[in-house]
Design a protein around this motif. Structure first.
Motif, mmCIF file in Angstrom:
data_model
loop_
_atom_site.group_PDB
_atom_site.id
_atom_site.type_symbol
_atom_site.label_atom_id
_atom_site.label_comp_id
_atom_site.label_asym_id
_atom_site.label_seq_id
_atom_site.Cartn_x
_atom_site.Cartn_y
_atom_site.Cartn_z
ATOM 1 N N LEU A 88 0.851 -1.197 0.000
ATOM 2 C CA LEU A 88 0.000 0.000 0.000
ATOM 3 C C LEU A 88 0.881 1.238 0.000
ATOM 4 C CD1 LEU A 88 -2.627 1.645 0.391
ATOM 5 C CD2 LEU A 88 -2.317 1.346 2.856
ATOM 6 N N LEU A 89 0.592 2.164 -0.908
ATOM 7 C CA LEU A 89 1.223 3.485 -0.902
ATOM 8 C C LEU A 89 0.093 4.515 -0.843
ATOM 9 C CD1 LEU A 89 3.887 2.995 -3.756
ATOM 10 C CD2 LEU A 89 4.173 2.595 -1.294
ATOM 11 N N ASP A 90 -0.005 5.201 0.270
ATOM 12 C CA ASP A 90 -1.032 6.237 0.467
ATOM 13 C C ASP A 90 -0.253 7.551 0.415
ATOM 14 O OD1 ASP A 90 -3.161 7.771 1.270
ATOM 15 O OD2 ASP A 90 -3.240 6.994 3.319
ATOM 16 N N LEU A 91 -0.204 8.148 -0.771
ATOM 17 C CA LEU A 91 0.790 9.180 -1.062
ATOM 18 C C LEU A 91 0.503 10.526 -0.386
ATOM 19 C CD1 LEU A 91 1.035 8.323 -4.853
ATOM 20 C CD2 LEU A 91 2.597 7.589 -3.029
ATOM 21 N N GLY A 92 1.505 11.382 -0.455
ATOM 22 C CA GLY A 92 1.333 12.765 -0.006
ATOM 23 C C GLY A 92 1.624 12.947 1.466
ATOM 24 N N VAL A 93 1.034 14.012 2.008
ATOM 25 C CA VAL A 93 1.311 14.365 3.405
ATOM 26 C C VAL A 93 0.203 13.848 4.315
ATOM 27 C CG1 VAL A 93 2.806 16.385 3.259
ATOM 28 C CG2 VAL A 93 0.391 16.638 2.797
ATOM 29 N N SER A 94 0.543 13.663 5.576
ATOM 30 C CA SER A 94 -0.449 13.203 6.553
ATOM 31 C C SER A 94 -1.107 14.425 7.201
ATOM 32 C CB SER A 94 0.240 12.359 7.623
ATOM 33 O OG SER A 94 1.149 13.150 8.362
ATOM 34 N N SER A 95 -2.237 14.191 7.837
ATOM 35 C CA SER A 95 -2.907 15.305 8.537
ATOM 36 C C SER A 95 -2.000 15.917 9.607
ATOM 37 C CB SER A 95 -4.219 14.835 9.148
ATOM 38 O OG SER A 95 -5.063 14.416 8.127
#
Ligand SMILES: C[S@@+](CC[C@H](N)C(=O)[O-])C[C@H]1O[C@@H](n2cnc3c(N)ncnc32)[C@H](O)[C@@H]1O
Length: 341
Positions: A88-95
């Motif tokens: 799994l790659l959940d891209l970008g920045v986290s909250s």
């Protein structure tokens, strides 16, 4: 998109999975719930704060291994070499990265102009903006932010740093707001600039290209890749990567016939978006797009190609759960049987 990711990954109890973007573990926790004692979950993140959470919450679980670093380098990690049933790659920045002013990602909260997911690697946004040539800044804003005022903003940055360095997020946000005409955007005028600088500073697209290759290579037959993108630049890379490995290149009648094409990935369904309830609960999910692909063949799991999968595999294998006994060779004849012994 937790439910859709779980449906896409189809976790099996004794499988090996990699969450390359741990964040705060929302997805990892769900994968772990489905793993039995023989399962394995590998967790990665560039961000030391994310890794600290992973260590605290999962460090004692013998099924879990944790590594700080980019998923672009996942092949260098010994536990990956045994093969994976899902990535799994959940891209970008986290909250938390966006919400904590001190990380310097947000134009809405004043903080040091940093934007690095890994604060120990590479240049901060402030360091890069202090030394980059005007042309390079404009190119980054145009390419990664699709910012039509890229040249004007780059000129303003270079003029401003001649007087005093840009060191705070509020300074950059204010400078951009002064250049971009009011009313041209339905979003904050600095949104595209911040996105572009962040993507550049973290080498996000180069990491994604390398990560897709590495994840694909690490998958066992029947293993699945699930990628969540948050903007069109990322999604385009993911979509093209899957298509390149799932479909033969277009033919050219003037060239000799190409050798038979063997797909090394099969798209599982179409791109999925967050449903209304999820967007209501988390407005950032509005731009999320999930794509899932499977490495063909029989591996650790019974390989049922999902609905609406690549080419006629879905029809051949039913609505999922049927055994696919051999790779699907490409047939140039529409309608010809694609599953051959
Ligand atoms: C959208 S969040 C992930 C959220 C996570 N799925 C969850 O459920 O909490 C993205 C995370 O990926 C990390 N990240 C982004 N690019 C990365 C890369 N190339 N390698 C490793 N981690 C990365 C970020 O630091 C951030 O923590």
């Amino acid at each position: 998109m937790v439910a859709q990711v779980m449906e896409g990954l189809r976790v099996i109890g004794d499988g090996a999975y990699l969450d390359g973007t741990f964040g705060r573990g929302g997805h990892a926790r769900r994968v772990l719930e489905r793993l039995g004692p023989g399962g394995r979950l590998l967790l990665m993140d560039k961000d030391p704060e994310a890794i600290a959470v992973a260590e605290r919450e999962f460090g004692a679980d013998p099924r879990v291994a944790i590594r700080r670093g980019s998923f672009a380098a996942l092949a260098d990690w010994a536990p990956v070499r045994g093969g994976l049933d899902g990535v799994l790659l959940d891209l970008g920045v986290s909250s938390p990265q966006l919400d904590v002013a001190g990380r310097g990602f947000s134009f809405g909260k004043d903080g040091p102009l940093d934007m690095r997911m890994d604060p120990d690697a590479g240049e901060s946004a402030a360091e890069w903006l202090a030394r980059a040539e005007e042309r390079e800044i404009a190119d980054v804003l145009w390419t990664y932010g699709e910012e039509r005022m890229s040249r004007r903003i780059a000129r303003a940055i270079v003029a401003r740093r001649g007087e005093a360095p840009l060191t705070r997020t509020a300074e950059l946000a204010e400078l951009v707001a002064g250049v971009v005409p009011r009313g041209r955007h339905d979003i904050h005028p600095a949104t595209r600039t911040f996105q572009a600088v962040r993507i550049h500073v973290n080498r996000e697209l180069a990491d994604l290209e390398a990560g897709l290759e590495a994840a694909h290579a690490a998958l066992r037959p029947g293993g699945r890749l699930a990628v969540i993108s948050f903007h069109s630049l990322e999604d385009r890379i993911v979509k093209r990567y899957i298509a390149r490995h799932a479909k033969p290149p277009p033919g050219n009648r003037r060239l000799p016939a190409a050798p038979a094409f063997e797909p090394s990935l099969i798209a599982i369904g179409d791109a999925r978006k967050a449903d209304a309830a999820e967007v209501a609960a988390n407005p950032r999910a509005r731009s999320a797009v999930l794509r899932v692909a499977e490495k063909p063949g029989i591996g650790n799991r019974e390989s049922g190609i999902g609905k609406a999968g690549g080419r006629s595999a879905g029809a051949a294998a039913g609505s999922g759960g049927a055994l696919l006994r051999f790779p699907i060779p490409y047939s140039p004849f529409p309608g010809a049987a694609e599953l051959r012994p």
